[in-house]
Structure formats: C-alpha cells, structure tokens
Design an enzyme around this catalytic site. Structure first.
Site, short mmCIF file in Angstrom:
data_model
loop_
_atom_site.label_atom_id
_atom_site.label_comp_id
_atom_site.label_asym_id
_atom_site.label_seq_id
_atom_site.Cartn_x
_atom_site.Cartn_y
_atom_site.Cartn_z
N ARG A 124 -15.55 -8.00 -9.48
CA ARG A 124 -15.31 -6.88 -10.11
C ARG A 124 -13.80 -6.80 -10.33
NH1 ARG A 124 -16.84 -3.49 -5.77
NH2 ARG A 124 -18.61 -3.70 -6.74
N CYS A 163 -17.89 4.53 -4.36
CA CYS A 163 -17.12 3.69 -3.47
C CYS A 163 -16.12 4.96 -2.88
CB CYS A 163 -16.32 2.85 -3.84
SG CYS A 163 -17.35 1.45 -4.83
N CYS A 204 0.83 -1.11 0.02
CA CYS A 204 0.17 0.10 0.17
C CYS A 204 0.79 1.26 0.12
CB CYS A 204 -0.97 0.00 1.28
SG CYS A 204 -2.13 1.49 1.04
#
Length: 318
Positions: free
Chosen positions: A257, A92, A55
């Site tokens: 997705r 989102c 990340c």
C-alpha cells in the site's frame, strides 16, 4: 530462508533488472490493473503518551494538532458513506494512544463503534497501538477483520525514533493479533534517517510472521513542524520503488500500500510504484494527520493508467 545479505544483493542489483523481476512476480499473483482503495478515519486524535519522533499526535510535541475525543457513531457512519462513494473497500480506523488491554473502557468504546458499522459491507481495519491477547480477541469478536501495527523500521534503528516502547513490543502485538484470528497490516516509514539495511531488516521481520501480513503499507515521512524529525531529507522516489520491488518479491501474495507521503510523488513516480507491485492505496484528502491526494487527482491518474477497481478488490480478496 532469506538473509540480510541476500536481500541486500537483491536490492542493489540494477534498477531495471529489479523492477522487471518484481513485475513478473506481481503479474503472476495479482490482477494487472487492480488497485485496492482504503479510507483512513481518525477516530481519536492527539494526546498520545508515546514519543514517536515522527508523530504529530504525541502529547510531547507542540505540533498545533487539534485533540479530539472518540468519534461518535453518527460521524463514523458518515465516513462509511463517503468511503463507499469513493470506491473504498476497506475502512481503517485509527486512534492515538499507547494501546489497549482487555477490560479497558476505551476498548469497549471502540468495539461499540465497530459493531455499529460491521454490517456496512466494508472490511474493517483498526490501528490502536499495542494490544494484549484479550484485547485482540475482543476486537475480533466485535467485527474487526484486520489489525494495522507498523514496524516502521528495523530493530536496530527503532530506539532512535521512540523510547517509550520497543520493537519487540510491536512484534508481540502483531503475534497477539494473529493468534486472535486477525489478519495483519504492517509495514514501515521511509525517511526517518534509517539506512537501507534498516529497511531490509524490517522486511525480514515481516517475512518471519506466519502467515505474512496481508497488507504492507509503505509510508514516506511527512515532516511535521514541532516533531524531532521535522527537518529530515525527503526520500528519493527511486529508493521507494526499489523497496516496493523487494517487498513484492519477498511477499508475493501481500498487498503493498502507498500510504502517507504519496502526495509528494509525481504521477510518473506513482506509476513506477504500481509497476513494481504496489496495488493498494489510501484515498481521501486527509489521512490521520497529513494531507493526501484528492479524489479527483487520483481518478485522473487511474484513468491515465487504465486502472479499475476489480470485483476481487471490492471483496477485499488478496
């Protein structure tokens, strides 16, 4: 009841046989030409205390990411308009921090943002890290409909990508969200260095949730310079299609997705993903921290494949 052995057998069968089986499950449960479009908005970027090795938003790594505070309502409304203009039916909202507890000031700030847009006609999904039951209930009251919290990989491999929280913490958050009446969005990341078995164990965990996640995002790792996983080898697209196929067979009613890393896939690879059962994707040129395919590139692909946004997709139905 599925087992790891049965999933391994399913996954390892000849590619075309697996693809044909998945396709049959997909067309039996979903409109053939329906792709749900979702827009992702980073409402609070960077400065996260966690050490997730993939990340860019972790404060522990020098990635050059611009840290920004919580988005203002005016900017969020602008994102809503952009999402609607591009055919998105779901918004989102993502924030970089460890998580939220009942009574947190950050929780109330996010709820005010949600309340400002909940009448705009889009499904509202949030991804805010770990939740306790009270925080989950407050988000539901504010108008959140879906909670995204990816398992990312299997339980055995999880401690190799982060040590500041556990796989069990993630599962606990999913259960808290469900108990609060939120639908679940949970999937994984391919390319962390995990094995096929790790990926299948992740799917087994998702299958044990009741009900199963409404949406299952499958991300391809986008290596970020400065993170521990910056030099990982790219995933073979056929491995992604195999996992989509197994996911479709295991979770016949869930949306699958295509998420981060989709820009690295050729049009032909994306077509195989749709054939295997993927029926949702993120639109927009940027996700939380990584680039995404442009709107015009997507439109060209949809036109070539004859894909339209159906009325059921526009209502966010599964």
């Amino acid at each position: 009841m599925e087992t790891l052995e049965s999933l391994r057998t399913l996954y390892c069968q000849p590619f075309l046989s697996l693809l044909t089986q998945a396709r049959g499950v997909h067309v039996a449960n979903h409109p053939d030409d329906e792709i749900q479009r979702c827009q992702l908005v980073n409402i609070k970027g960077g400065g996260c205390s966690e050490n997730c090795g993939y990340c860019a938003q972790s404060a522990r790594y020098a990635t050059g990411l611009n840290v920004h505070k919580l988005l203002e309502p005016v900017a969020l409304r602008q994102a809503v308009e952009e999402a609607r203009a591009h055919g998105a039916t779901r918004l989102c909202l993502g924030a970089a921090w460890r998580g939220l507890k009942e009574g947190d000031k950050q929780l109330e700030a996010v709820c005010r943002l949600v309340e400002a847009i909940r009448e705009e006609g889009l499904e509202i999904c949030v991804t805010l890290g770990l939740l306790d039951p009270g925080a989950a209930r407050r988000l539901r009251e504010a108008g959140v409909m879906i909670y995204n919290h990816n398992l990312n990989t299997g339980p055995k491999f999880y401690e190799r990508i982060t040590t500041t929280h556990t796989f069990a913490d993630r599962v606990k958050t999913l259960r808290a969200a469900q108990e609060a009446g939120l639908r679940l969005c949970s999937g994984g990341i391919l390319g962390l260095g995990e094995s096929v078995e790790d990926r299948l164990e992740m799917l087994l965990t998702l299958c044990k949730l009741d009900p199963a996640p409404e949406s299952v995002p499958l991300n391809l790792l986008v290596p970020i310079p400065g993170t521990p996983l910056a030099s990982q080898t790219p995933v073979d697209p056929f491995d992604l299609v195999r996992l989509i196929s197994v996911t479709r067979i295991l979770l016949p009613y869930s949306r699958i997705r295509l998420a981060a890393g989709r820009r690295s896939l050729s049009p032909e690879a994306q077509a195989l993903c749709f054939l295997a059962g993927a029926n949702s994707l993120f639109i927009g040129e940027h996700l939380l921290t990584t680039p995404n395919a442009s709107f015009h590139v997507d439109q060209s692909l949809f036109s070539t494949l004859g894909i339209e946004v159906s009325s059921s997709a526009a209502r966010g139905n599964v």
